[in-house]
Design an enzyme around this catalytic site. Structure first.
Site, PDB file in Angstrom:
ATOM      1  N   CYS A  12     -16.112  -2.149   5.783  1.00  0.00           N
ATOM      2  CA  CYS A  12     -15.919  -1.839   4.360  1.00  0.00           C
ATOM      3  C   CYS A  12     -16.726  -2.750   3.447  1.00  0.00           C
ATOM      4  O   CYS A  12     -17.234  -2.312   2.416  1.00  0.00           O
ATOM      5  CB  CYS A  12     -14.432  -1.854   4.023  1.00  0.00           C
ATOM      6  SG  CYS A  12     -13.572  -0.512   4.872  1.00  0.00           S
TER       7      CYS A  12
ATOM      8  N   ASP B  44      -7.282   0.477   1.135  1.00  0.00           N
ATOM      9  CA  ASP B  44      -7.414   1.608   2.054  1.00  0.00           C
ATOM     10  C   ASP B  44      -6.093   2.367   2.003  1.00  0.00           C
ATOM     11  O   ASP B  44      -5.016   1.750   2.089  1.00  0.00           O
ATOM     12  CB  ASP B  44      -7.679   1.042   3.467  1.00  0.00           C
ATOM     13  CG  ASP B  44      -8.526   1.956   4.326  1.00  0.00           C
ATOM     14  OD1 ASP B  44      -9.389   2.671   3.791  1.00  0.00           O
ATOM     15  OD2 ASP B  44      -8.329   1.941   5.561  1.00  0.00           O
TER      16      ASP B  44
ATOM     17  N   HIS C  70      -3.510   3.321  10.458  1.00  0.00           N
ATOM     18  CA  HIS C  70      -3.469   2.114   9.619  1.00  0.00           C
ATOM     19  C   HIS C  70      -3.427   2.491   8.152  1.00  0.00           C
ATOM     20  O   HIS C  70      -3.888   3.569   7.767  1.00  0.00           O
ATOM     21  CB  HIS C  70      -4.697   1.231   9.896  1.00  0.00           C
ATOM     22  CG  HIS C  70      -5.981   1.875   9.483  1.00  0.00           C
ATOM     23  ND1 HIS C  70      -6.623   2.810  10.255  1.00  0.00           N
ATOM     24  CD2 HIS C  70      -6.718   1.762   8.350  1.00  0.00           C
ATOM     25  CE1 HIS C  70      -7.704   3.236   9.632  1.00  0.00           C
ATOM     26  NE2 HIS C  70      -7.787   2.622   8.460  1.00  0.00           N
TER      27      HIS C  70
ATOM     28  N   LYS D 220      -8.915   4.204  -1.693  1.00  0.00           N
ATOM     29  CA  LYS D 220      -9.950   5.003  -1.024  1.00  0.00           C
ATOM     30  C   LYS D 220      -9.416   5.494   0.316  1.00  0.00           C
ATOM     31  O   LYS D 220      -8.479   4.901   0.857  1.00  0.00           O
ATOM     32  CB  LYS D 220     -11.225   4.173  -0.829  1.00  0.00           C
ATOM     33  CG  LYS D 220     -11.001   2.938   0.039  1.00  0.00           C
ATOM     34  CD  LYS D 220     -12.238   2.066   0.103  1.00  0.00           C
ATOM     35  CE  LYS D 220     -12.023   0.834   0.940  1.00  0.00           C
ATOM     36  NZ  LYS D 220     -11.733   1.064   2.360  1.00  0.00           N
TER      37      LYS D 220
ATOM     38  N   HIS E 180      -4.530   5.877   3.358  1.00  0.00           N
ATOM     39  CA  HIS E 180      -4.665   7.141   4.091  1.00  0.00           C
ATOM     40  C   HIS E 180      -3.368   7.950   4.122  1.00  0.00           C
ATOM     41  O   HIS E 180      -2.285   7.380   4.285  1.00  0.00           O
ATOM     42  CB  HIS E 180      -5.043   6.861   5.554  1.00  0.00           C
ATOM     43  CG  HIS E 180      -6.347   6.145   5.716  1.00  0.00           C
ATOM     44  ND1 HIS E 180      -7.529   6.613   5.183  1.00  0.00           N
ATOM     45  CD2 HIS E 180      -6.672   4.999   6.373  1.00  0.00           C
ATOM     46  CE1 HIS E 180      -8.512   5.782   5.509  1.00  0.00           C
ATOM     47  NE2 HIS E 180      -8.022   4.791   6.210  1.00  0.00           N
TER      48      HIS E 180
ATOM     49  N   HIS F  22      -4.429  11.291   9.173  1.00  0.00           N
ATOM     50  CA  HIS F  22      -5.809  11.224   8.655  1.00  0.00           C
ATOM     51  C   HIS F  22      -6.841  11.422   9.768  1.00  0.00           C
ATOM     52  O   HIS F  22      -6.616  11.021  10.915  1.00  0.00           O
ATOM     53  CB  HIS F  22      -6.025   9.859   7.985  1.00  0.00           C
ATOM     54  CG  HIS F  22      -7.304   9.749   7.226  1.00  0.00           C
ATOM     55  ND1 HIS F  22      -8.336   8.944   7.634  1.00  0.00           N
ATOM     56  CD2 HIS F  22      -7.726  10.363   6.094  1.00  0.00           C
ATOM     57  CE1 HIS F  22      -9.333   9.060   6.764  1.00  0.00           C
ATOM     58  NE2 HIS F  22      -8.993   9.907   5.825  1.00  0.00           N
TER      59      HIS F  22
ATOM     60  N   ASP G 229      -9.854  -4.627   0.638  1.00  0.00           N
ATOM     61  CA  ASP G 229      -8.852  -4.299   1.666  1.00  0.00           C
ATOM     62  C   ASP G 229      -8.074  -5.487   2.247  1.00  0.00           C
ATOM     63  O   ASP G 229      -7.956  -5.603   3.486  1.00  0.00           O
ATOM     64  CB  ASP G 229      -9.518  -3.520   2.820  1.00  0.00           C
ATOM     65  CG  ASP G 229     -10.096  -2.176   2.380  1.00  0.00           C
ATOM     66  OD1 ASP G 229      -9.979  -1.835   1.195  1.00  0.00           O
ATOM     67  OD2 ASP G 229     -10.674  -1.480   3.232  1.00  0.00           O
TER      68      ASP G 229
END
Ligand SMILES: [Zn+2]
Length: 219
Positions: free
Chosen positions: A160, A55, A90, A115, A57, A61, A17
Site C-alpha cells: 500500500c 483498508d 482482513h 479504500k 473490505h 471480498h 493502514d
C-alpha cells in the site's frame, strides 16, 4: 549532508493502514508492523496536515482467498483487471481488525480515507484501486487543499505504501517515504523491488529523523 525537511502548509503526511489486522496478532500481520506506531505518532506531531487511510473490505471480498474455492492465501490468481494476490480475510468493515491501532495517536488528522470497499476490486493505493482506473478521490482532495508534497509512512512498505507513492508521483505530487516508519510483507522480493521502483521514479526514501519540527505545529 543529510537533507532535512520541515513541514509547511503545502505538505501532508499520508499514514497508510495502521490497523489491527496489519499488526502482530492481526489476520494479515506485517512483521513488526506495530513498531512503526510510535515513530508515526512522533512524525505526525510535526505535520499540520495528516490524512489516514483505512483498508475497509466487505465480507467475501475478491482479495480474500476464502472467496475462491481451492485457493490459499498469498497465491496469485487472474481477475478481470489482471493478477491479484489473495490474502487472508482482513480489515472487514466494522470489525476490530479493521480498527486503527489503539496506540495510534493523531487527533489532528483531517481526513480518514477508506479504500477497498468495492467487492470486485482490491485497492493497495490510496489514490487508485487495483484496476488502475477507479479513483478514491484522494488526488482531487489533495489538489483542492493545495498540497504539493506528500510524505508517506505506514503498512505495508511493499504494497500500500508502494502503490500510494507511485500514484502520488503519477498525479504530479512530490513524494517522500519515511522508510523506517514502514514495514514490509516481503512476498517474493517485493521490498527490494519497491526500493528500485522508488529510485527510478524519483521518490525519496528517507529516515523519520530527517523531519525536523514544523514551525506550524507546537510539539
Ligand atoms: Zn486489503
Amino acid at each position: 549532508m543529510i537533507e532535512r525537511f520541515t513541514a509547511g502548509q503545502q505538505d501532508v503526511l499520508l499514514v497508510v493502514d495502521i490497523q489491527n489486522d496489519f499488526c502482530p496478532g492481526g489476520s494479515l500481520a506485517v512483521p513488526c508492523g506495530d513498531e512503526v506506531v510510535p515513530v508515526i505518532n512522533t512524525l505526525a506531531a510535526k505535520f499540520a496536515h495528516v490524512v489516514l487511510t483505512q483498508d475497509w473490505h466487505p465480507r467475501g471480498h475478491l482479495s480474500f482467498a476464502s472467496s475462491h474455492a481451492g485457493t490459499q492465501p498469498f497465491q496469485t490468481i487472474e481477475v478481470a483487471y489482471g493478477p491479484q494476490i489473495l490474502w487472508p480475510d482482513h480489515c472487514v468493515q466494522g470489525t476490530v481488525g479493521a480498527d486503527f491501532r489503539n496506540d495510534l495517536h493523531i487527533p489532528h488528522a483531517e481526513l480518514v480515507l477508506r479504500k477497498g470497499y468495492h467487492y470486485n476490486v482490491d485497492s493497495y493505493s490510496a489514490f487508485y484501486e487495483n484496476d488502475r482506473k477507479t479513483a478514491t478521490g484522494l488526488a482531487g482532495y489533495l489538489r483542492e487543499r493545495d498540497f504539493s508534497r506528500v510524505f508517506i509512512a505506514g503498512l505495508a512498505f511493499d504494497f500500500c505504501v508502494r502503490y500510494s507513492g507511485e500514484d502520488a508521483r503519477r498525479e504530479g505530487f512530490e513524494a517522500v517515504v519515511f522508510e523506517d516508519a514502514c514495514r514490509s510483507i516481503d512476498v517474493d522480493g517485493s521490498a527490494a523491488a519497491t526500493r528500485e521502483q522508488f529510485k527510478s521514479l524519483g521518490i525519496r526514501c528517507v529516515s523519520a529523523e530527517t523531519m525536523i519540527s514544523s514551525k506550524l505545529m507546537p510539539l
